[in-house]
Design a protein around this motif. Structure first.
Motif, PDB file in Angstrom:
ATOM      1  N   ILE A  99      39.056  41.327  42.565  1.00 32.83           N
ATOM      2  CA  ILE A  99      38.246  40.894  41.421  1.00 32.83           C
ATOM      3  C   ILE A  99      37.408  42.052  40.900  1.00 32.83           C
ATOM      4  O   ILE A  99      37.350  42.314  39.691  1.00 32.83           O
ATOM      5  N   ALA A 100      36.760  42.762  41.826  1.00 26.77           N
ATOM      6  CA  ALA A 100      35.822  43.826  41.435  1.00 26.77           C
ATOM      7  C   ALA A 100      36.500  44.965  40.691  1.00 26.77           C
ATOM      8  O   ALA A 100      35.862  45.660  39.899  1.00 26.77           O
ATOM      9  N   GLN A 101      37.789  45.183  40.905  1.00 29.12           N
ATOM     10  CA  GLN A 101      38.468  46.310  40.263  1.00 29.12           C
ATOM     11  C   GLN A 101      39.151  45.922  38.947  1.00 29.12           C
ATOM     12  O   GLN A 101      39.768  46.761  38.295  1.00 29.12           O
ATOM     13  N   LEU A 102      39.022  44.660  38.526  1.00 33.59           N
ATOM     14  CA  LEU A 102      39.685  44.218  37.301  1.00 33.59           C
ATOM     15  C   LEU A 102      39.273  45.067  36.099  1.00 33.59           C
ATOM     16  O   LEU A 102      38.100  45.392  35.913  1.00 33.59           O
ATOM     17  N   ALA A 103      40.252  45.396  35.295  1.00 37.16           N
ATOM     18  CA  ALA A 103      39.972  46.041  34.010  1.00 37.16           C
ATOM     19  C   ALA A 103      39.703  44.955  32.980  1.00 37.16           C
ATOM     20  O   ALA A 103      40.138  43.802  33.138  1.00 37.16           O
ATOM     21  N   VAL A 104      39.006  45.290  31.903  1.00 39.99           N
ATOM     22  CA  VAL A 104      38.772  44.322  30.835  1.00 39.99           C
ATOM     23  C   VAL A 104      40.103  43.810  30.301  1.00 39.99           C
ATOM     24  O   VAL A 104      40.264  42.625  30.001  1.00 39.99           O
ATOM     25  N   SER A 105      41.092  44.703  30.214  1.00 36.20           N
ATOM     26  CA  SER A 105      42.413  44.316  29.683  1.00 36.20           C
ATOM     27  C   SER A 105      43.192  43.421  30.637  1.00 36.20           C
ATOM     28  O   SER A 105      44.192  42.817  30.233  1.00 36.20           O
ATOM     29  N   ASP A 106      42.742  43.334  31.905  1.00 37.49           N
ATOM     30  CA  ASP A 106      43.435  42.469  32.868  1.00 37.49           C
ATOM     31  C   ASP A 106      43.111  40.993  32.651  1.00 37.49           C
ATOM     32  O   ASP A 106      43.798  40.122  33.193  1.00 37.49           O
ATOM     33  N   VAL A 107      42.056  40.710  31.916  1.00 40.02           N
ATOM     34  CA  VAL A 107      41.695  39.321  31.594  1.00 40.02           C
ATOM     35  C   VAL A 107      42.081  39.107  30.136  1.00 40.02           C
ATOM     36  O   VAL A 107      41.530  39.741  29.222  1.00 40.02           O
ATOM     37  N   ARG A 108      43.049  38.222  29.907  1.00 38.78           N
ATOM     38  CA  ARG A 108      43.582  38.047  28.553  1.00 38.78           C
ATOM     39  C   ARG A 108      44.252  36.682  28.434  1.00 38.78           C
ATOM     40  O   ARG A 108      44.455  35.983  29.427  1.00 38.78           O
ATOM     41  N   GLN A 109      44.602  36.329  27.204  1.00 37.19           N
ATOM     42  CA  GLN A 109      45.307  35.079  26.959  1.00 37.19           C
ATOM     43  C   GLN A 109      46.810  35.289  27.057  1.00 37.19           C
ATOM     44  O   GLN A 109      47.341  36.301  26.609  1.00 37.19           O
ATOM     45  N   ASP A 110      47.467  34.326  27.649  1.00 41.95           N
ATOM     46  CA  ASP A 110      48.924  34.363  27.771  1.00 41.95           C
ATOM     47  C   ASP A 110      49.442  32.953  27.537  1.00 41.95           C
ATOM     48  O   ASP A 110      49.178  32.051  28.344  1.00 41.95           O
ATOM     49  N   ARG A 111      50.135  32.775  26.413  1.00 36.63           N
ATOM     50  CA  ARG A 111      50.701  31.466  26.051  1.00 36.63           C
ATOM     51  C   ARG A 111      49.653  30.345  26.123  1.00 36.63           C
ATOM     52  O   ARG A 111      49.873  29.271  26.670  1.00 36.63           O
ATOM     53  N   GLU A 116      33.265  44.163  23.974  1.00 38.43           N
ATOM     54  CA  GLU A 116      32.519  44.610  22.796  1.00 38.43           C
ATOM     55  C   GLU A 116      31.741  45.895  23.093  1.00 38.43           C
ATOM     56  O   GLU A 116      31.570  46.752  22.223  1.00 38.43           O
ATOM     57  N   ALA A 117      31.286  46.029  24.354  1.00 38.53           N
ATOM     58  CA  ALA A 117      30.520  47.216  24.745  1.00 38.53           C
ATOM     59  C   ALA A 117      31.415  48.437  24.963  1.00 38.53           C
ATOM     60  O   ALA A 117      30.917  49.527  25.259  1.00 38.53           O
ATOM     61  N   GLY A 118      32.719  48.240  24.858  1.00 39.06           N
ATOM     62  CA  GLY A 118      33.654  49.361  25.020  1.00 39.06           C
ATOM     63  C   GLY A 118      33.928  49.730  26.463  1.00 39.06           C
ATOM     64  O   GLY A 118      34.408  50.836  26.749  1.00 39.06           O
ATOM     65  N   GLN A 119      33.635  48.809  27.388  1.00 37.93           N
ATOM     66  CA  GLN A 119      33.878  49.075  28.808  1.00 37.93           C
ATOM     67  C   GLN A 119      35.368  48.937  29.122  1.00 37.93           C
ATOM     68  O   GLN A 119      36.037  48.029  28.614  1.00 37.93           O
ATOM     69  N   SER A 120      35.884  49.818  29.963  1.00 33.81           N
ATOM     70  CA  SER A 120      37.279  49.689  30.400  1.00 33.81           C
ATOM     71  C   SER A 120      37.381  48.789  31.629  1.00 33.81           C
ATOM     72  O   SER A 120      38.374  48.089  31.814  1.00 33.81           O
ATOM     73  N   ARG A 121      36.325  48.809  32.451  1.00 35.01           N
ATOM     74  CA  ARG A 121      36.306  47.969  33.653  1.00 35.01           C
ATOM     75  C   ARG A 121      35.458  46.737  33.409  1.00 35.01           C
ATOM     76  O   ARG A 121      34.409  46.795  32.751  1.00 35.01           O
ATOM     77  N   LEU A 122      35.900  45.618  33.985  1.00 35.31           N
ATOM     78  CA  LEU A 122      35.176  44.370  33.808  1.00 35.31           C
ATOM     79  C   LEU A 122      33.831  44.409  34.536  1.00 35.31           C
ATOM     80  O   LEU A 122      32.838  43.850  34.063  1.00 35.31           O
TER      81      LEU A 122
END
Length: 601
Positions: free
Chosen positions: A429-441, A491-497
């Motif tokens: 969980i701690a290493q998730l990137a912002v892009s790893d949380v997204r909508q899928d179908r 929105e803050a431009g962070q790559s990591r969650l």
């Protein structure tokens, strides 16, 4: 958290620093060794630190292992030199001209005389023509005389302590067996004397054999077959640690980088016992058994304890008899054995070992459960405690349990909640990137994956190959404001969650927070002794799905546990559990009686 002992900062740049072990100071010539890590970033310095430290430790172990010459080494040196001298004699005798060859050379001379190539008018030509024939006639006699003269000279050298004659053979033995013996030292001169005695005996045997007597045996009591073996060293490129790096690159079980690094450190302690130059085929039951016995007496966090600074495994165990630090648990000892065992399996499959010597070596497991899920009452109390509703300060862990108006809303808040409603591991969980949380179908998901080996920024790892998975976001997390938090990071431009989540010096993600969370549970009165930890949330998620009527084999894949037999796992390309099914499973994780409305954003 205290700064690492091995890490030093000078003029904004970080350096690796290590104290030279006391027993090597005189040889190395200094008490401290330092090396620039060429970075001003502390986290980057920590990544670069351990390879440097491990290289230094390997060098120190190598110096120690090469420095000590055992009685077996001396016995082998004596006997090998005795046998080598006789073998040299036999080899030379086989190369001596035979009567047929000598007669053939004489006939060749006669033909040259008959043809006028050799005449009495050319004195020097006659001498040169007869030289080869005369050398062939006298070869055996000359060789006997040379050996007799060397025998006499060796006897004089032995009584006068003159080492010039034997020195080349001594230096060759030291080099071949990688012994570090100082020239001119008492040990060096002793080895010279021993090998001189071996040569004297061997030369006497050769003179007897010149007379046709092959029955002679050494009369010197020190010259006898060696019962032990000299220190055997690994071939270039085949030391245990060099092969381990090959194993790590191949990573046959696709284990995480954290686990590989842990195994590297575990096997490093094994090398402290057998020596860094030990060849892989010398890993046997005896060496593993002795290592295990030392581990059972090995103190916890010995490398971080000043009292054991500069000591090797056996020295630490001995010194701890006085210091009295708590020792490794059977579970931890088994982890060390497991690290070595997995590597030994690779050595077996690659032909370096006949069988795995760690098999059957594990200690009996403690049947008592170590981690328990939280009860509803415990969770209710926890999520109404200061870390979740407001603490005095979020700077130091000692302030977390004190009520205040500071709201913690980073990984310390979200990791426990996401674990509660997904069963995912804290590091995942701690290493998730912002892009790893997204909508899928139409479903919000968390994509738990890893980065490639050559991606050094925002490194992500997974425990095993089966840990790579898609986990839907629980509806309760949406109510708690998780997606709003995610949108804020994006929105803050962070790559990591969770940009404040850090790896420790071993590269383990939020290991420090995991440890502090256990202490927090004690401070708020939820924990006494062992049983509850951050992992209690993962255990609770398992129980929640069982309570909902699902069998383990129906939901194992959601938690990153590979299910199915080895055959069925290899068929097809679609992951187990399509997205709709995964969403159904995750939303089935519920905790009757638990209300988190006070945390809703």
């Amino acid at each position: 958290m205290a700064r690492l002992t091995y890490l030093e900062r000078r003029n904004s740049t970080y350096y690796a620093r290590i104290d030279i072990p006391a027993d090597l100071v005189a040889h190395v010539g200094s008490e401290v060794r330092k090396k620039s890590l060429r970075t001003k970033d502390e986290n980057e310095a920590k990544k670069r630190l351990w390879p440097v430290i491990e290289a230094w430790r390997t060098e120190f172990d190598d110096l120690r292992s090469r420095r000590d010459m055992t009685g077996d080494d001396k016995a082998v040196a004596v006997w090998h030199h005795y046998e080598a001298t006789l073998e040299g004699y036999d080899r030379k005798q086989r190369a001596m001209p035979t009567p047929d060859q000598t007669d053939a050379e004489l006939q060749r001379l006669y033909r040259r005389i008959d043809m006028g190539e050799i005449t009495s008018d050319d004195f020097f030509g006659m001498v040169n023509a007869y030289t080869e024939y005369e050398l062939m006639l006298r070869a055996r006699t000359d060789d006997t005389n040379l050996r007799a003269r060397r025998l006499a000279a060796s006897k004089i050298a032995l009584t006068s302590a003159d080492i010039k004659l034997i020195e080349p053979a001594v230096k060759d033995f030291i080099a071949r067996h990688r012994l570090l013996v100082d020239v001119g030292s008492d040990e060096y001169r002793e080895l010279c004397a021993l090998m001189t005695r071996a040569e004297i005996e061997a030369l006497q045997r050769t003179l007897e054999r010149d007379q046709g007597d092959f029955t002679g045996t050494p009369k010197d009591p020190l010259v006898k077959p060696a019962t032990g073996t000299a220190r055997e060293t690994a071939a270039p490129g085949e030391t245990i640690m060099e092969l381990f790096e090959n194993y790590a690159r191949e990573n046959p079980k696709s284990i995480s980088a954290d686990t590989i690094n842990q195994a590297r450190r575990d096997i490093g302690t094994f090398l402290q016992h057998v020596g860094t130059t030990c060849p892989p085929h010398r890993i046997d039951k005896k060496s593993v058994r002795e290592w295990k016995a030392l581990l059972m007496k090995y103190p916890v966090k010995a490398t971080e304890t000043k009292a054991f600074q500069g000591m090797k495994l056996a020295q630490i165990v001995k010194h701890n008899e006085t210091v009295g630090k708590p020792v490794l648990t059977p579970r931890t000892v088994n982890r060390y054995l497991s690290s070595l065992g997995a590597f030994c399996n690779w050595l077996v499959s690659h032909g370096y070992l006949e069988n795995n010597p760690t098999e059957g070596m594990s200690l009996a497991k403690d049947k008592k459960k170590k981690v328990f899920p939280f009860t509803t009452d415990q969770m209710d109390a926890l999520f109404k405690s200061p870390l979740f509703i407001g603490c005095q300060s979020d700077e130091a862990p000692r302030f977390w349990h004190k009520p205040g108006n500071i709201l913690v809303r980073d990984h310390r808040f979200w990791v426990p909640l996401i674990m509660l409603y997904s069963g995912a591991r804290p590091a995942e969980i701690a290493q998730l990137a912002v892009s790893d949380v997204r909508q899928d179908r139409g479903h919000w998901i968390m994509d738990i994956t890893e980065t490639s080996d050559d991606d050094e920024e925002d490194v992500k790892t997974v425990k095993t190959e089966g840990s790579r998975r898609v986990v839907p976001v629980h509806s309760e997390l949406v109510k708690l404001g998780f997606l709003a938090y995610h949108a804020g990071m994006k929105e803050a431009g962070q790559s990591r969650l969770f940009p404040l989540a850090e790896r420790n010096s071993r590269g383990q993600m939020i290991a420090d927070f995991s440890r502090e969370f256990g202490r927090y549970l004690t401070r708020v009165g939820l924990k006494k002794g062992r049983g509850l930890s951050l992992y209690s949330f993962r255990h609770g998620a398992f129980d929640a799905l069982r309570r909902a009527g699902y069998l383990d084999e129906e939901f194992n894949f959601i938690f990153g546990h590979v299910s199915g037999n080895k055959v069925t796992r290899g068929y097809g390309v679609l992951p187990q559990g399509m997205l709709e099914k995964r969403t159904e499973l995750v939303n089935a994780i519920t905790y009757p009686g638990l209300s988190l409305k006070h945390l809703f954003s």
